[in-house]
Write an enzyme that holds these catalytic residues in place. Structure first.
Site, PDB file in Angstrom:
ATOM      1  N   PRO A  18       0.860  -1.183   0.000  1.00 53.77           N
ATOM      2  CA  PRO A  18       0.000   0.000   0.000  1.00 53.77           C
ATOM      3  C   PRO A  18       0.897   1.233   0.000  1.00 53.77           C
ATOM      4  CG  PRO A  18       0.112  -0.953   2.214  1.00 53.77           C
ATOM      5  CD  PRO A  18       0.881  -1.869   1.294  1.00 53.77           C
ATOM      6  N   MET A  19       0.676   2.143  -0.940  1.00 55.20           N
ATOM      7  CA  MET A  19       1.460   3.386  -0.947  1.00 55.20           C
ATOM      8  C   MET A  19       0.529   4.550  -1.272  1.00 55.20           C
ATOM      9  SD  MET A  19       5.182   2.499  -2.592  1.00 55.20           S
ATOM     10  CE  MET A  19       4.637   1.467  -3.958  1.00 55.20           C
ATOM     11  N   ALA A  20       0.358   5.423  -0.279  1.00 54.50           N
ATOM     12  CA  ALA A  20      -0.515   6.585  -0.455  1.00 54.50           C
ATOM     13  C   ALA A  20      -0.024   7.396  -1.643  1.00 54.50           C
ATOM     14  CB  ALA A  20      -0.506   7.427   0.813  1.00 54.50           C
ATOM     15  N   GLN A  72      -6.809  -0.977   2.474  1.00 58.97           N
ATOM     16  CA  GLN A  72      -6.293  -0.678   3.812  1.00 58.97           C
ATOM     17  C   GLN A  72      -7.017   0.503   4.452  1.00 58.97           C
ATOM     18  OE1 GLN A  72      -2.410   1.321   4.617  1.00 58.97           O
ATOM     19  NE2 GLN A  72      -1.787  -0.668   5.408  1.00 58.97           N
ATOM     20  N   CYS A 103       2.053   3.197   9.779  1.00 60.09           N
ATOM     21  CA  CYS A 103       2.373   4.490   9.162  1.00 60.09           C
ATOM     22  C   CYS A 103       3.122   5.384  10.157  1.00 60.09           C
ATOM     23  CB  CYS A 103       1.096   5.180   8.681  1.00 60.09           C
ATOM     24  SG  CYS A 103       1.478   6.703   7.806  1.00 60.09           S
ATOM     25  N   GLY A 205      10.226  -4.708   3.355  1.00 54.13           N
ATOM     26  CA  GLY A 205      11.324  -3.787   3.622  1.00 54.13           C
ATOM     27  C   GLY A 205      12.524  -4.086   2.762  1.00 54.13           C
ATOM     28  N   ASP A 206      12.816  -3.163   1.811  1.00 58.25           N
ATOM     29  CA  ASP A 206      14.045  -3.204   1.012  1.00 58.25           C
ATOM     30  C   ASP A 206      14.115  -4.315  -0.026  1.00 58.25           C
ATOM     31  OD1 ASP A 206      14.764  -1.133   2.693  1.00 58.25           O
ATOM     32  OD2 ASP A 206      15.982  -2.396   3.995  1.00 58.25           O
ATOM     33  N   GLY A 228       7.420  -2.082  -1.982  1.00 58.34           N
ATOM     34  CA  GLY A 228       6.961  -0.697  -2.025  1.00 58.34           C
ATOM     35  C   GLY A 228       7.807   0.118  -2.977  1.00 58.34           C
ATOM     36  N   ARG A 229       8.868   0.719  -2.447  1.00 60.82           N
ATOM     37  CA  ARG A 229       9.651   1.669  -3.247  1.00 60.82           C
ATOM     38  C   ARG A 229      10.273   1.032  -4.483  1.00 60.82           C
ATOM     39  NH1 ARG A 229      13.053   3.412   1.693  1.00 60.82           N
ATOM     40  NH2 ARG A 229      12.650   1.183   2.018  1.00 60.82           N
TER      41      ARG A 229
HETATM   42  C1  FMN Z   1       5.109   6.874  -1.106  1.00 59.93           C
HETATM   43  C2  FMN Z   1       4.812   5.856  -0.025  1.00 59.93           C
HETATM   44  C3  FMN Z   1       3.530   5.775   0.498  1.00 59.93           C
HETATM   45  C4  FMN Z   1       3.232   4.810   1.480  1.00 59.93           C
HETATM   46  N1  FMN Z   1       1.944   4.693   1.933  1.00 59.93           N
HETATM   47  C5  FMN Z   1       1.616   3.664   2.771  1.00 59.93           C
HETATM   48  C6  FMN Z   1       0.260   3.393   3.118  1.00 59.93           C
HETATM   49  O1  FMN Z   1      -0.688   4.063   2.659  1.00 59.93           O
HETATM   50  N2  FMN Z   1       0.035   2.360   3.984  1.00 59.93           N
HETATM   51  C7  FMN Z   1       1.034   1.571   4.483  1.00 59.93           C
HETATM   52  O2  FMN Z   1       0.772   0.636   5.251  1.00 59.93           O
HETATM   53  N3  FMN Z   1       2.316   1.805   4.157  1.00 59.93           N
HETATM   54  C8  FMN Z   1       2.620   2.809   3.299  1.00 59.93           C
HETATM   55  N4  FMN Z   1       3.922   2.967   2.905  1.00 59.93           N
HETATM   56  C9  FMN Z   1       4.947   2.003   3.366  1.00 59.93           C
HETATM   57  C10 FMN Z   1       5.098   0.847   2.378  1.00 59.93           C
HETATM   58  O3  FMN Z   1       3.901   0.110   2.266  1.00 59.93           O
HETATM   59  C11 FMN Z   1       6.228  -0.098   2.824  1.00 59.93           C
HETATM   60  O4  FMN Z   1       5.903  -0.637   4.083  1.00 59.93           O
HETATM   61  C12 FMN Z   1       7.578   0.613   2.943  1.00 59.93           C
HETATM   62  O5  FMN Z   1       7.809   1.466   1.838  1.00 59.93           O
HETATM   63  C13 FMN Z   1       8.725  -0.408   3.064  1.00 59.93           C
HETATM   64  O6  FMN Z   1       8.785  -1.233   1.940  1.00 59.93           O
HETATM   65  P1  FMN Z   1       9.886  -0.982   0.771  1.00 59.93           P
HETATM   66  O7  FMN Z   1      11.240  -1.029   1.425  1.00 59.93           O
HETATM   67  O8  FMN Z   1       9.646  -2.081  -0.207  1.00 59.93           O
HETATM   68  O9  FMN Z   1       9.605   0.390   0.199  1.00 59.93           O
HETATM   69  C14 FMN Z   1       4.257   3.941   1.967  1.00 59.93           C
HETATM   70  C15 FMN Z   1       5.557   4.059   1.433  1.00 59.93           C
HETATM   71  C16 FMN Z   1       5.839   4.986   0.447  1.00 59.93           C
HETATM   72  C17 FMN Z   1       7.237   5.056  -0.117  1.00 59.93           C
END
Ligand code: FMN
Length: 325
Positions: A18-20, A72, A103, A205-206, A228-229
Site C-alpha cells: 500500500p502506498m498513499a 487498507q 504508518c 522492507g528493502d 513498495g519503493r
Molecule cells: C510513497 C509511499 C507511500 C506509502 N503509503 C503507505 C500506506 O498508505 N500504507 C502503508 O501501510 N504503508 C505505506 N507505505 C509504506 C510501504 O507500504 C512499505 O511498508 C515501505 O515502503 C517499506 O517497503 P519498501 O522497502 O519495499 O519500500 C508507503 C511508502 C511509500 C514510499
C-alpha cells in the site's frame, strides 16, 4: 508458489505494498499485469469514510481486473475503525480488509494516534482486530512495523495478539517507527514473527529485485514478500522477481521504448480516472521514478515537473526518447 489468505488463493509470493498517492487502481492494474499476486490499495481514513468525505470515497475506486486486492484503512478509535471496516465490507469489491499499524508520518502516527502509534498499545490492537473480524465477512489482515522505537521492538508480541484476534495474515515492515525509512529492514524480526504465529506472514522492507526477495523468503521463512519503493516507476519488478524465484534467471531490464510506452500508458490511465489536471500532476512524481538510471534525463525531469497537459507530457517524453533510443 501460491499461498492462501483465509480462503483466498494468492497465485504467487510477490505483493504490491500500500502506498498513499501511488497504489491507486491504474498502478495496481499495471502491477497485476506484470505479475503481482496480490495488490494493496493506498490507506483510507476511517473517519474520512464515515463522514462521507468525497475525496476519501474516491480512494476506494477499484476494478475487477486488479483482484485480488486488499483495501487498507487507518485510524485509532475502536468504534470508527469497526464502522469503516463494515462500510468497506459492504461497499467495496475488494478481497481483504487490511489495518494500518505502521504508518510513521506525524499527521497519522502522532496527531491522529493511528498507524504505527498503535504498536504502543497491544491491547487496543487486539480489540480493534477482534471487533473488525467479528463484524465483516472478508478476511482481515494487519500491517505492522517492528515496534515504536529501538527500545520497544514488540512485533512478536503484537503479531501473537493479532493472530489471537482472528487476523488472516500479517505484514511486517521490519523497521521501527522512529527509523522511518532509514537504515535497513531487520530480517530477524520477520523471522521471529514467522516462527511465533501460524497465519501467513508477509515480509516487507528493502526488496528491490530477485536476489533480495529470495534472501527475505529463504532467511525468514515468510510466506510472501511485499514491495513498495522498488515498484516506483518499475512495475516490471514483479515479473523480474517471479522469473528469478522460478528459474533463477535475471530478466533484461526494460528497453527505453518499453519505458516510454509504460509512462504514456500510466499517464493515460491516470488521466482517464482522475481527469487531466490531477492525472498530469500525479505523473509529475512518477516521471522521475521511471527515469531512474537513465543518462542525460535531467532536463526531461525538469520539463515533466512543469508539464500541464497530457499532450505536453507526451511530447516531452517522445522528444527525449527519440534522441535516446
Ligand atoms: C510513497 C509511499 C507511500 C506509502 N503509503 C503507505 C500506506 O498508505 N500504507 C502503508 O501501510 N504503508 C505505506 N507505505 C509504506 C510501504 O507500504 C512499505 O511498508 C515501505 O515502503 C517499506 O517497503 P519498501 O522497502 O519495499 O519500500 C508507503 C511508502 C511509500 C514510499
Amino acid at each position: 508458489m501460491a499461498f492462501k489468505i483465509g480462503q483466498l488463493n494468492i497465485e504467487n509470493q510477490i505483493i504490491l505494498a500500500p502506498m498513499a498517492g501511488v497504489s491507486n487502481s491504474p498502478f495496481r492494474i499495471l502491477s497485476r499485469n506484470y505479475g503481482a499476486g496480490l495488490v494493496f490499495a493506498e490507506m483510507v481514513s476511517d473517519k474520512g469514510l464515515l463522514y462521507e468525505n468525497e475525496k476519501t470515497k474516491k480512494l476506494l475506486y477499484m476494478t475487477d481486473i486488479e483482484k485480488p486486492m486488499a483495501q487498507q484503512i487507518f485510524g485509532s478509535d475502536l468504534e470508527t475503525m469497526v464502522n469503516a471496516a463494515i462500510y468497506i465490507d459492504k461497499h467495496s469489491n475488494c478481497d481483504i480488509i487490511d489495518i494500518n499499524m505502521g504508518c510513521p508520518v506525524p499527521k497519522v502516527a502522532i496527531k491522529a494516534q493511528a498507524g504505527a502509534s498503535l504498536m504502543k498499545n497491544p491491547d487496543l490492537i487486539y480489540d480493534i482486530v477482534r471487533e473488525i473480524v467479528k463484524k465483516v465477512s472478508k478476511p482481515v489482515t494487519v500491517k505492522i512495523r517492528s515496534g515504536w522505537d529501538h527500545s520497544s521492538v514488540n512485533a512478536v508480541e503484537v503479531a501473537k495478539r493479532i493472530e489471537a484476534a482472528g487476523s488472516s495474515a500479517i505484514t511486517v515492515h521490519a523497521r521501527t517507527r522512529s527509523q522511518g525509512y532509514s537504515g535497513l529492514a531487520d530480517l530477524d524480526v520477520i523471522k521471529a514473527v514467522k516462527e511465533a504465529v501460524n497465519i501467513p506472514v508477509i515480509g516487507n522492507g528493502d526488496v528491490i529485485d530477485g536476489p533480495s526477495a529470495k534472501r527475505m523468503l529463504d532467511y525468514t521463512g515468510c510466506d510472501a514478500v511485499m514491495i513498495g519503493r522498488g515498484a516506483l516507476g518499475n512495475p516490471w519488478i514483479f515479473r523480474e522477481i517471479n522469473a528469478y524465484l522460478k528459474d533463477g534467471v535475471h530478466l533484461p531490464r526494460p528497453t527505453h521504448q518499453e519505458i516510454k510506452e509504460m509512462m504514456i500508458m500510466h499517464l493515460d490511465s491516470l488521466v482517464e480516472l482522475k481527469g487531466e489536471h490531477t492525472g498530469v500532476l500525479e505523473m509529475r512524481s512518477h516521471g522521475p521514478w521511471y527515469l531512474k538510471g537513465i543518462e542525460h534525463a535531467s532536463s526531461l525531469r525538469k520539463q515533466l515537473s512543469q508539464a500541464k497537459t497530457r499532450n505536453e507530457f507526451v511530447q516531452y517524453v517522445d522528444d527525449f526518447f527519440k534522441h535516446h533510443a
